[in-house]
Design an enzyme around this catalytic site. Structure first.
Site, short mmCIF file in Angstrom:
data_model
loop_
_atom_site.label_atom_id
_atom_site.label_comp_id
_atom_site.label_asym_id
_atom_site.label_seq_id
_atom_site.Cartn_x
_atom_site.Cartn_y
_atom_site.Cartn_z
N CYS A 124 -11.25 3.11 0.85
CA CYS A 124 -9.79 3.31 1.00
C CYS A 124 -9.38 2.47 2.19
CB CYS A 124 -9.50 4.79 1.25
SG CYS A 124 -7.79 5.12 1.77
N ASP A 162 0.88 -1.18 0.00
CA ASP A 162 0.00 0.00 0.00
C ASP A 162 0.91 1.23 0.00
OD1 ASP A 162 -2.35 1.62 0.30
OD2 ASP A 162 -2.01 1.72 2.44
N SER A 163 0.30 2.39 -0.12
CA SER A 163 1.08 3.63 -0.02
C SER A 163 1.67 3.81 1.38
CB SER A 163 0.18 4.82 -0.34
OG SER A 163 -0.92 4.85 0.55
N GLU A 191 -1.86 8.05 8.56
CA GLU A 191 -0.39 7.94 8.54
C GLU A 191 0.22 8.60 9.77
OE1 GLU A 191 1.70 6.32 6.35
OE2 GLU A 191 -0.22 5.50 5.67
N CYS A 231 -4.69 -1.57 -1.71
CA CYS A 231 -4.92 -0.14 -1.88
C CYS A 231 -5.93 0.06 -3.01
CB CYS A 231 -3.59 0.52 -2.23
SG CYS A 231 -3.71 2.26 -2.63
N HIS A 264 -7.07 2.74 4.27
CA HIS A 264 -6.74 3.52 5.47
C HIS A 264 -7.98 3.75 6.35
CE1 HIS A 264 -3.00 4.56 3.39
NE2 HIS A 264 -2.56 5.12 4.51
N1 DGL Z 1 -4.89 3.10 1.20
C1 DGL Z 1 -5.05 3.58 -0.10
C2 DGL Z 1 -6.40 3.27 -0.71
O1 DGL Z 1 -6.98 2.28 -0.38
C3 DGL Z 1 -4.42 4.88 -0.53
C4 DGL Z 1 -4.54 6.08 0.31
C5 DGL Z 1 -3.59 7.15 -0.19
O2 DGL Z 1 -2.39 6.88 -0.24
O3 DGL Z 1 -4.08 8.23 -0.57
O4 DGL Z 1 -6.88 3.98 -1.56
#
Ligand code: DGL
Length: 261
Positions: free
Chosen positions: A180, A6-7, A148, A69, A182
């Site tokens: 997302c 993931d990011s 984050e 992600c 996150h």
């Molecule tokens: N966790 C990611 C997602 O599911 C990316 C969030 C990000 O880096 O902006 O989209």
């Protein structure tokens, strides 16, 4: 070995589900923390990162790649499949299908990054799985960055989350899709806001079931977890307890390491 990326920290919500479903699999989690967030980047940039990271995970011996992600899946999973035909890959996409199927009001809403919100892939998911269902798409800039920095709650975010979600509920949405990875870590704030009016929809367990189907011999390892990050790897490991992921700690054999992919 199964490679998950993931990011940043968001994909840990998917990793935790995979770890539960595949207790003996050896897992590598790579956080692209040098480039987080992806949600405000353009598709070409995200594609470049996905191809570099997946290439690195394959070189390390991973036989199944999980793009944990939504943003990277929407922007780049097709490019990955084209570049690496035959490599098993599992992406994460907003749970439009389960949400639409479970919505008595025939009205759902999706919380997502700006990139996912405007993606053709999300529009296609809606066309495929939400026929006759109203789908409101709400971009949530800054929410992934909040995770984050481990600012998971607090009065200012609760107020912001209310401002974003109340209009969706007032319009009649009864399923709120976490689009997302996150945002799973923001559920303790989001759940009380929607309580009694809607349910949150997250696909981490469904992704884990798909991994179980595709893992083959990768399901049978030593149950070790390797953590890698393109910046500040020590933060990745330190974040696990803060995110409620204590169950992953015993699987970590060596300290989180930097990765220059
Ligand atoms: N966790 C990611 C997602 O599911 C990316 C969030 C990000 O880096 O902006 O989209």
């Amino acid at each position: 070995m199964i490679g998950v990326f993931d990011s940043g920290l968001g994909g840990l919500s998917v990793l935790a589900a995979i770890a539960r479903a595949l207790p003996r699999a050896d897992l590598v989690y790579l956080a692209d923390t040098a480039h987080v967030p992806y949600g405000d980047k353009d598709d070409a940039f995200i594609r470049g990162r996905v191809l570099a990271i997946a290439g690195h995970l394959l070189e390390r011996g991973c036989t199944l790649i999980v793009v944990a992600c939504n943003t990277a899946t929407a922007a780049a999973i097709a490019a990955f499949r084209e570049a690496c035909p035959g490599v098993p890959v599992v992406g994460v996409e907003p749970g439009i299908k389960p949400a639409a199927a479970a919505s008595p009001a025939r009205h759902i809403a999706v919380l997502a990054t700006e990139s996912t919100a405007r993606s053709e892939r999300l529009a296609r998911l809606v066309r495929l799985h939400a026929d006759g269902v109203r789908v409101d798409i709400a971009p949530c800039p800054g929410w992934a960055t909040r995770v984050e920095t481990l600012h998971l709650d607090g009065p200012e975010f609760i107020a912001e989350a209310r401002r974003r979600i109340e209009p969706l509920l007032a319009a009649g949405a009864d399923r709120i899709v976490l689009g997302c990875t996150h945002y799973a870590f923001l559920a303790p704030v989001l759940r009380p806001i929607v309580a009694g009016r809607a349910e949150l929809v997250d696909v981490a367990d469904a992704v884990a079931r798909q991994c179980l189907r595709l893992a083959g011999p990768a399901a049978h390892g030593n149950g070790h977890l390797t953590l890698l990050a393109t910046a500040r790897p020590e933060r990745l490991q330190a974040a696990l307890p803060a995110l409620g992921l204590h169950a992953l700690l015993p699987r970590i054999a060596t300290p989180a390491a930097p990765c220059a992919c």
